[in-house]
Design a protein around this motif. Sequence first.
Motif: not given
Length: 423
Positions: A38-52
Amino acid sequence: MINLIRPYLSPRVYPLLLLGLASGLPLALTGGTLQAWATVEDVPLTDIGFLTLVGAAYTFKFLWAPFIDRYVPPFMGRRRGWMALSQVLLGLTICGMGFLDPSRSLFWLAALATLVAFLSATQDIAFDAYSADVLRPEERAAGAAIRTLGYRIGMVVSGGLAIWLAAVWMGWGGMYLFMGLLMFGAAVLTWLAPEPEVAGANVAPRTLYDAFTVPFQEFFSRKGAISILALIVLYKLGDAFAGALSTTFLIRGAGFSPEVVGAVNKILAVIATIIGALIGGGIMSKLGLYRSLMLFGLLQALSNLMYWMIALNPQNLPLMALGVGFENLCGGLGTAAFVALLMALCHVQFTASQFALLSALSAVGRVFVAGPLTPPIVDAYGWPVFFVFTFFIALPGLLILWFMRASIKALEKDPAPASDTGD
């Protein structure tokens, strides 16, 4: 040396290496590896946090463990059947993740990842029960060690190796497809694995109500049940306190760079833990469960004092490497003995439910005690005093172990007491 290796050559022990790898494989694919994608694909940080939140299933797997005890698939028996079914479904869902793009279909990717986590937790429930059922009492030590090794390898394969494969060879989608195919291969290994020999391994509880209630009744009807629960919570509590903020300590308290700490923790710590688990399995086959638990528990407590020495001698790289290596080596020894204890405590008819509950209970100290209490203790007294404190916090568990020595020694010869709640 031959005597230390011999327990691992049993046809009931060595299959647990690859089955343990299959158990550990999905973990990073829904955690750190997915976050990296997700980070490599430039997904917003808030959305990456949701993945936790995806991995919550691992925490609550004890809630559906009774279903695994109650229902028997029409193939491969009660334990292997659930393992194979979850592995095939994991293969399909992990492959499905490879067809999605986190920058365009994050919701559906997260939904599939949540399903993968649920199926992976289900595989863990069945694998834990299978490990406890298939091993003879004298093989539990080696079995606990070899499955720990396999699980760690699985985490490395789906973690650092998977990210490397995605970055330089297969791409992210291709890597997830490859990992899915590995899970199909795991189902074949499960089919080839031996069926448990112990009587009652495929005798399910009469009703779903029994599956949810009788495991508790059976466990608490045992003499010293409360002491057993206290031992499970306290045995690795000192280790949990020492490790709660170990990375923060090495960076802020001991003055090492994040790169150095990362290299030591990712390489040396993992190697030391694996070596500790393997050596522990060999030693336990000679010393027995009680003496091994006591010896390894004392070593775990003493290893915490290595961090005390590091705190008094900051920026001493050889001492830091020695301390981290020794602490993780002793942690691996203790983990092998502790998993063997959990196996021995499970009644064969309710292994899935009781192992899931006992392992969840063992996490109570780490999650709800060590994590919250470590920062205020460090703030009030400093790192050196804190690590001396972790040594003393390990002693109550060893004291309970000593008082329970007769009960633990009895487990070395016989499994958990049988009951008449089944057929």
